[in-house]
Design a protein around this motif. Sequence first.
Motif, PDB file in Angstrom:
ATOM      1  N   ILE A 117       5.265  -4.316  -3.731  1.00 29.87           N
ATOM      2  CA  ILE A 117       5.210  -2.883  -3.995  1.00 29.87           C
ATOM      3  C   ILE A 117       5.296  -2.588  -5.503  1.00 29.87           C
ATOM      4  O   ILE A 117       4.876  -1.528  -5.967  1.00 29.87           O
ATOM      5  N   ASN A 166       0.813  -1.202   0.000  1.00 30.13           N
ATOM      6  CA  ASN A 166       0.000   0.000   0.000  1.00 30.13           C
ATOM      7  C   ASN A 166       0.850   1.258   0.000  1.00 30.13           C
ATOM      8  O   ASN A 166       2.002   1.248   0.438  1.00 30.13           O
ATOM      9  N   LEU A 167       0.254   2.310  -0.508  1.00 28.22           N
ATOM     10  CA  LEU A 167       0.829   3.654  -0.465  1.00 28.22           C
ATOM     11  C   LEU A 167      -0.227   4.580   0.112  1.00 28.22           C
ATOM     12  O   LEU A 167      -1.398   4.497  -0.262  1.00 28.22           O
ATOM     13  N   ARG A 168       0.175   5.469   0.984  1.00 29.36           N
ATOM     14  CA  ARG A 168      -0.764   6.439   1.549  1.00 29.36           C
ATOM     15  C   ARG A 168      -0.138   7.816   1.476  1.00 29.36           C
ATOM     16  O   ARG A 168       1.078   7.955   1.682  1.00 29.36           O
ATOM     17  N   LEU A 201       3.921  11.578   0.382  1.00 28.04           N
ATOM     18  CA  LEU A 201       3.665  10.219   0.835  1.00 28.04           C
ATOM     19  C   LEU A 201       3.809  10.147   2.354  1.00 28.04           C
ATOM     20  O   LEU A 201       4.674  10.809   2.934  1.00 28.04           O
ATOM     21  N   THR A 202       2.979   9.353   3.008  1.00 27.51           N
ATOM     22  CA  THR A 202       3.085   9.225   4.470  1.00 27.51           C
ATOM     23  C   THR A 202       3.421   7.781   4.827  1.00 27.51           C
ATOM     24  O   THR A 202       4.532   7.341   4.573  1.00 27.51           O
ATOM     25  N   THR A 203       2.488   7.049   5.399  1.00 25.47           N
ATOM     26  CA  THR A 203       2.800   5.674   5.796  1.00 25.47           C
ATOM     27  C   THR A 203       2.580   4.714   4.628  1.00 25.47           C
ATOM     28  O   THR A 203       1.552   4.752   3.963  1.00 25.47           O
ATOM     29  N   ASN A 204       3.535   3.849   4.398  1.00 26.90           N
ATOM     30  CA  ASN A 204       3.469   2.910   3.272  1.00 26.90           C
ATOM     31  C   ASN A 204       4.039   1.583   3.755  1.00 26.90           C
ATOM     32  O   ASN A 204       4.809   1.545   4.693  1.00 26.90           O
ATOM     33  N   GLY A 205       3.691   0.527   3.081  1.00 27.48           N
ATOM     34  CA  GLY A 205       4.275  -0.717   3.543  1.00 27.48           C
ATOM     35  C   GLY A 205       3.928  -1.924   2.714  1.00 27.48           C
ATOM     36  O   GLY A 205       3.099  -1.868   1.798  1.00 27.48           O
ATOM     37  N   VAL A 206       4.586  -3.020   3.040  1.00 29.99           N
ATOM     38  CA  VAL A 206       4.290  -4.318   2.461  1.00 29.99           C
ATOM     39  C   VAL A 206       4.193  -5.328   3.607  1.00 29.99           C
ATOM     40  O   VAL A 206       4.911  -5.214   4.594  1.00 29.99           O
ATOM     41  N   THR A 207       3.281  -6.254   3.482  1.00 31.12           N
ATOM     42  CA  THR A 207       3.142  -7.274   4.516  1.00 31.12           C
ATOM     43  C   THR A 207       2.933  -8.638   3.876  1.00 31.12           C
ATOM     44  O   THR A 207       2.443  -8.736   2.750  1.00 31.12           O
ATOM     45  N   ARG A 208       3.297  -9.642   4.622  1.00 30.59           N
ATOM     46  CA  ARG A 208       2.992 -11.013   4.221  1.00 30.59           C
ATOM     47  C   ARG A 208       2.549 -11.762   5.461  1.00 30.59           C
ATOM     48  O   ARG A 208       3.028 -11.492   6.562  1.00 30.59           O
ATOM     49  N   PHE A 255      -5.028   6.937  -0.792  1.00 27.48           N
ATOM     50  CA  PHE A 255      -4.543   5.618  -0.380  1.00 27.48           C
ATOM     51  C   PHE A 255      -4.801   4.641  -1.512  1.00 27.48           C
ATOM     52  O   PHE A 255      -5.875   4.662  -2.128  1.00 27.48           O
TER      53      PHE A 255
END
Lengths: 512, 464
Positions: B121, B34-36, B42-49, B148
Amino acid sequence: MTGPSSLDPTFTALPYRGLGEAALSRARDLGATHADFRFERVRSQVLSVRDGVLQGASDREDLGFAVRVVHRGAWGFASGVVLTPEEAVRVAGEAIAVAELSATMTPVPVELAAEPTHRDVTWVGPCEIDPFATPLADKAAVLIDWTERLRRGADVDHASAYLLQVHENKYYADTAGTRTTQQRVRVQPGFEAMGTVGDTYDSMASIAPPVARGWEYVAGRPGSGSGAWDWDAELAEVPELLAEKLRAPGVVAGEHDLVIHPSNLWLTIHESIGHATELDRALGYEASYAGTSFATPDQLGTLQYGSPVMNVTGDRTVEHGLASIGYDDEGVEAQSWDLIRDGVLVGYQLDRAMAHAMPELNDGRSNGCAYADSPGHVPIQRMANVSLQPAPDGPSTEELISRVERGLYVVGDKSWSIDMQRFNFQFTGQRFHEIRDGELRGQVRDVAYQATTTDFWGSMEAVGGPQTWVLGGAFNCGKAQPGQVASVSHGCPSALFRGVRILNTTDEAGTR
Amino acid sequence: MSSSFSPQSFVEHALTTSDADECVVLVRTTASANLRWANNTLTTNGVTRGCEVTVISFVRTAEGTATGSVTGTATLLAQVADLARAADAVARAASPAEDVAPLAGDAVSADWDDAPAATDIGVFGSFAPALGTAFGRAAGAQRVLYGFVSHEVTTTYLGSSTGLRLRHVQPTGHYGVTGKSADLTRSAWVGGATRDFAGIDALALDDELAQRLAWASRRVELPAGRYDTILPPSAVADLMIDAYWSAGARVAHEGQSVYSRRGGGTRIGERIARPGVHLLSDPAYDGLQAAPFVIATTSGNESSVFDNGLPLHRTEWIRDGELAALLQTRHSAAMTGQPLTPAIDNLVLSVDGATGTLDDLVAGTERGLLLTCLWYIREVDTQSLLLTGLTRDGVYLVEDGKVTGAVNNFRFNESPISILDRFTHASATVPSFSREWGEDYFSRTATPALRVPDFNMSSVSQAL
């Protein structure tokens, strides 16, 4: 858990320290100016009962870790669930990669307010009886008994009951040297009776608040110091209250004076004060989702939020508060501070990035409001326990009612909604008792109260004394993208409001 | 995820470890990115598994069958075994289930042996650079962007001791962008669902926001009241999801919902909407594909762990204006005497003969309001399904078929069921996205725009 001051040994046996050192070392090697590592285990259990039958029982455990970095002036975040040093290193590298992408679109560099280092500290929330150590059959038996007792009511057709339990452990480490290990337990029991008279269906639910306590909240003896709710009294009362509600007349829409019990007012505080005084919202960081705030920083110290009897604090230290903690998810020690003093806006809720954005607040420090609800989510600024203070020698609820010539006494929460700048809200409740000439009459139905935040709080003529104060709250406050939920408590006394707009919801539906 | 990870081996290991009479195992792997952004940065962004395993044990006794459901993060076979043993223990401690039914068996997906699908990403490979350009362009034009984007892929493996081996891949993505004028007095929003972000252009979204902010250069203050109101597909989706979520057969049968017949039972068979109105779900619906079998980690009013793996088919909830079905488990179906119609993860509203677009509805309106989306929708009354909520990010005044300005926001009090009986015009059904529920809960919708002659704007909201 073996006692009120013990970390769960099955958590402390997990390899979080080594994973954290591996991740932070990798982030540092790749050039991060800040990195933090968070390892979490969140255990939850949900039981639901309907009409004397256990309908569902599910256990859940989220276990994993997250790495957050500031690199090239931008945030990067990644998380993983494979608990090996190699995976921690890989996830740290992934967080750096996200920051690399983000840096190209971050014209204003990320900066964090300075924070003292806490080398290796532990905090454990109060809990006398671990709800997860209590046999499921025993807990289910309690809920089954509740629904069977409710169904003895003449007008109760169906009854439901539920129990939510959470056991949360976190380890936090950052490149400045802070290391915290913490534990919180919370429970939310509840029930609802449902009935029909003629063509009218309605329900009546428990007003027991969720708490940061253990199973003693359910199984303890009321008044014994365990904090137990008086379930027997409420179970005996609710069927009769429902019977009265089913036969109650519809409310006459218009302006009414309201005496609001803490079981309803906590939610109005949450929506109209708690969210409105989050600085990230006020600065636009939630603008596309949860919204912004009318309480903008340029009005700090001048905005007349409410009447002079209004004093509101943010607090992450109150005992049994759902948002109480020793250190937040950025390693900041828990604090208590003023948000509204004598009716005027004087403070905000802050995390480290927000504190840097407005250094004139809190001596340039965060007041400890960073929180992530799972290892897969990035910490964001979340709500402290936001509470309305009682008047030190204030009146009882009965005295407040006695001051009302024509109005309503509001008990229990039900539906809630507020706009994206926290101006316009509408709330209902479990029950509305008519007040005439200072005395309670029977219930009225189909009631919602609707107002604008500053008008509503400006109409608050009196707050009750400490004897009326109750710590309410919720498990399910939503915020952020991706969405996160947080638990938060709100304490308040009973309070008296003059001339609030009351709607008849049947009229609103156009079905009468 | 480590390369040694195998969802299929987790399923088999749990089934082998459990010593319950029967067992169902759900393994769900997720990958997300995600990108926010806010304030043109840009603020909080991340990748998860992640990998989540649910083991549901079924233990038969003389009194009946008890179940235990335990879910946990797992990446090792030892963790899976712990979950299976825990589920067995919960089942042995539980009382007999009321929704007991035979488990489905012997269905096997052709792709069972395939590895989990993923995302990262890189899914924003073309979107992200354009977004960076949009930030600069917006700032130069005195606009502020907030938004977002998210992409998530969940792969579900369902195995059972009765022979089920089912696999489903569900990609879910969405985008939402809010644009404001630099003085924050005007606000607009565009958003939608996507499966892969192909063709989602950040600059095109910014163009649309710029047009909507221009519409708002004239501001008109209107009081509360009932207005001829055009609900775009996003707002219709907001309301129809609530109507769908409230459609549990058991609670209707027990007298607790808008679908309850006064005097007892459900309103199935009654006309509840205009003739020609259809509300349906279909796991194979083009563009809205969803899991074609039941997935239930716990039992409740609208789900049953015994129903795991049952096939899902196209279901009409409202057919030609008549209530045709409600959300059923086998247990509630027996209780209500109706066919089995479990919940499906998509929803389509259509109106016979409806053609054209939102713009056509605007062009045909002499004077009315055009909404953008709704927000903070909550149920006020179950018997009428009265909902309250707010308009958000653009209420426009339509005069003589054209948008002539922006109006203040309102709080509404309305019932979606009542709306389905009162609307006067509808457009063709198109893919839509609920702003209120789409991101976190339910993003697979297709709905028309509706024009409602007397939409209840209960009070004015000052929010901008």
